[in-house]
Design a protein around this motif. Structure first.
Motif, PDB file in Angstrom:
ATOM      1  N   CYS A  60      45.916  50.739  44.820  1.00 16.07           N
ATOM      2  CA  CYS A  60      45.212  52.023  44.765  1.00 16.07           C
ATOM      3  C   CYS A  60      44.203  52.106  43.625  1.00 16.07           C
ATOM      4  N   GLY A  61      44.121  51.101  42.778  1.00 12.23           N
ATOM      5  CA  GLY A  61      43.149  51.127  41.683  1.00 12.23           C
ATOM      6  C   GLY A  61      43.162  49.812  40.922  1.00 12.23           C
ATOM      7  N   PHE A  62      42.249  49.720  39.960  1.00 10.43           N
ATOM      8  CA  PHE A  62      42.124  48.483  39.179  1.00 10.43           C
ATOM      9  C   PHE A  62      41.946  48.808  37.704  1.00 10.43           C
ATOM     10  N   GLY A  63      42.518  47.952  36.868  1.00  6.20           N
ATOM     11  CA  GLY A  63      42.247  47.998  35.435  1.00  6.20           C
ATOM     12  C   GLY A  63      41.428  46.765  35.087  1.00  6.20           C
ATOM     13  N   GLY A  64      40.315  46.961  34.402  1.00  3.97           N
ATOM     14  CA  GLY A  64      39.475  45.832  34.004  1.00  3.97           C
ATOM     15  C   GLY A  64      39.475  45.688  32.498  1.00  3.97           C
ATOM     16  N   ARG A  65      39.719  44.465  32.010  1.00  7.58           N
ATOM     17  CA  ARG A  65      39.817  44.234  30.559  1.00  7.58           C
ATOM     18  C   ARG A  65      38.777  43.232  30.104  1.00  7.58           C
ATOM     19  N   ILE A  66      38.058  43.544  28.995  1.00  4.55           N
ATOM     20  CA  ILE A  66      37.143  42.554  28.419  1.00  4.55           C
ATOM     21  C   ILE A  66      37.968  41.436  27.779  1.00  4.55           C
ATOM     22  N   PHE A  67      37.382  40.246  27.650  1.00  2.00           N
ATOM     23  CA  PHE A  67      38.140  39.139  27.054  1.00  2.00           C
ATOM     24  C   PHE A  67      37.270  38.214  26.207  1.00  2.00           C
ATOM     25  N   LYS A  68      35.956  38.476  26.166  1.00  2.00           N
ATOM     26  CA  LYS A  68      35.070  37.626  25.370  1.00  2.00           C
ATOM     27  C   LYS A  68      34.853  38.255  24.000  1.00  2.00           C
ATOM     28  N   ASP A  69      34.813  37.423  22.968  1.00  2.00           N
ATOM     29  CA  ASP A  69      34.727  37.901  21.586  1.00  2.00           C
ATOM     30  C   ASP A  69      33.496  38.771  21.332  1.00  2.00           C
ATOM     31  N   HIS A  70      32.361  38.432  21.968  1.00  2.00           N
ATOM     32  CA  HIS A  70      31.110  39.149  21.683  1.00  2.00           C
ATOM     33  C   HIS A  70      30.954  40.413  22.532  1.00  2.00           C
ATOM     34  N   ASP A  71      31.901  40.695  23.418  1.00  2.00           N
ATOM     35  CA  ASP A  71      31.800  41.856  24.313  1.00  2.00           C
ATOM     36  C   ASP A  71      32.150  43.125  23.528  1.00  2.00           C
ATOM     37  N   THR A  72      31.183  44.032  23.381  1.00  2.00           N
ATOM     38  CA  THR A  72      31.388  45.237  22.559  1.00  2.00           C
ATOM     39  C   THR A  72      31.713  46.482  23.400  1.00  2.00           C
ATOM     40  N   ARG A  73      31.875  46.309  24.695  1.00  2.00           N
ATOM     41  CA  ARG A  73      32.211  47.455  25.556  1.00  2.00           C
ATOM     42  C   ARG A  73      33.642  47.925  25.269  1.00  2.00           C
ATOM     43  N   PRO A  74      34.026  49.113  25.759  1.00  2.00           N
ATOM     44  CA  PRO A  74      35.427  49.541  25.602  1.00  2.00           C
ATOM     45  C   PRO A  74      36.374  48.488  26.170  1.00  2.00           C
ATOM     46  N   LYS A  75      37.538  48.328  25.525  1.00  2.00           N
ATOM     47  CA  LYS A  75      38.478  47.264  25.885  1.00  2.00           C
ATOM     48  C   LYS A  75      38.880  47.332  27.358  1.00  2.00           C
ATOM     49  N   TYR A  76      39.150  48.542  27.850  1.00  2.00           N
ATOM     50  CA  TYR A  76      39.581  48.702  29.245  1.00  2.00           C
ATOM     51  C   TYR A  76      38.634  49.615  30.007  1.00  2.00           C
ATOM     52  N   TYR A  77      38.448  49.302  31.272  1.00  2.00           N
ATOM     53  CA  TYR A  77      37.771  50.207  32.195  1.00  2.00           C
ATOM     54  C   TYR A  77      38.678  50.333  33.412  1.00  2.00           C
ATOM     55  N   ASN A  78      39.091  51.554  33.729  1.00  2.00           N
ATOM     56  CA  ASN A  78      39.979  51.778  34.863  1.00  2.00           C
ATOM     57  C   ASN A  78      39.244  52.451  36.007  1.00  2.00           C
ATOM     58  N   SER A  79      39.767  52.264  37.212  1.00  2.00           N
ATOM     59  CA  SER A  79      39.212  52.947  38.377  1.00  2.00           C
ATOM     60  C   SER A  79      39.124  54.438  38.118  1.00  2.00           C
ATOM     61  N   ARG A  80      38.134  55.060  38.740  1.00  2.00           N
ATOM     62  CA  ARG A  80      38.012  56.516  38.650  1.00  2.00           C
ATOM     63  C   ARG A  80      39.207  57.163  39.359  1.00  2.00           C
TER      64      ARG A  80
END
Length: 280
Positions: free
Chosen positions: A91-111
């Motif tokens: 019913c949804g997805f959690g997306g996590r950054i994993f690269k050292d240089h990635d400055t976006r929020p750590k998690y992005y979840n489905s709306r």
């Protein structure tokens, strides 16, 4: 599709392998990776077309978004954790950054939508419920990787919150399966504060909550990586109400009067939420 991309992408696999998550774990949780770039979006659109899923469907589901000239995804270049409901339906997805240089929020979840309400969903509950009923215990952790680490170390009755603070709905759902919940929190100030908030909720449901505080700046995955003894922490777990008193009342005698009054009022307000007169 994301699961297939993970199996083709070494850097994404390396992050999981650093946490000791191997191919069996990839398959068990259907872990994935959403690669970045227009070529990946085109490949996704082609794959979805084979399943009779149109670009508009993906946009409406907020998996893709419309830019000025092209489509993109907020999940791009993130590891993907599929989230299921109690019946095992995605019913949804959690997306996590994993690269050292990635400055976006750590998690992005489905709306959030009618199928995906973060305040009532728990990661892995669909798989954990059988083990929970057999043992009468639940381990509640903060994140997806924490949950996976616990399961890999022989605690399959573990669930995680899906990108939100613990709610009364979460606790009501867990109360259907077991009376004993062990809550694992990081041993920092934010972790302790989260436990204090949880104390106010647990009296509203008929649950016995115990707190397992990990060493400072440790999460379950790092704790296990250092050969930490989780069973010892479980045996020394503290009743949440006593933990609440210890945490909030620490150094109480030396505090100025205004702080003593504030602390005492917090205790009284929490006790006031208890509906059972004997407990109160």
């Amino acid at each position: 599709w994301c699961h297939e991309q993970l199996l083709k992408n070494q850097p994404a696999q390396s992050y999981f392998k650093k946490r000791s998550f191997g191919p069996d774990t990839f398959d068990y949780f259907t872990l994935g990776y959403f690669p970045s770039g227009n070529a990946s979006i085109s490949d996704l659109l082609y794959s979805m077309k084979q399943q009779s899923i149109l670009p508009r469907d993906l946009i409406d589901a907020h998996i893709l978004a419309e830019g000025r000239t092209t489509l993109y995804s907020p999940f791009e270049d993130r590891l993907i954790f599929p989230i299921k409901d109690i019946l095992g339906r995605y019913c949804g997805f959690g997306g996590r950054i994993f690269k050292d240089h990635d400055t976006r929020p750590k998690y992005y979840n489905s709306r959030e939508n009618e199928y995906f309400v973060k305040g009532s969903l728990l990661f892995n509950l669909d798989k954990a419920k059988k083990s929970i009923q057999e043992t009468g215990k639940i381990f509640l952790v903060q994140g997806y990787t924490d949950c996976i680490a616990m399961i890999q170390h022989g605690l399959p009755n573990t669930v995680a919150r899906s990108g939100t603070a613990c709610t009364i709905e979460h606790l009501k759902q867990l109360a259907r399966y077991a009376e004993h919940i062990y809550v694992l929190y990081d041993g920092d100030a934010a972790g302790k504060q989260a436990v204090v908030r949880l104390t106010e909720l647990c009296w509203q449901v008929n649950l016995e909550l115990k707190v397992i505080l990990l060493p400072h700046e440790e999460d379950p995955a790092s704790f296990f990586a250092k050969n930490g003894d989780m069973q010892a922490l479980i045996h020394s777990a503290q009743d949440i109400f006593f933990f609440f008193i210890d945490s909030l009342g620490q150094n109480f005698i030396n505090k100025p009067l205004s702080q003593k009054i504030h602390t005492t009022r917090t205790f009284i307000n929490t006790i006031a939420t208890i509906t059972d007169p004997l407990k109160k």
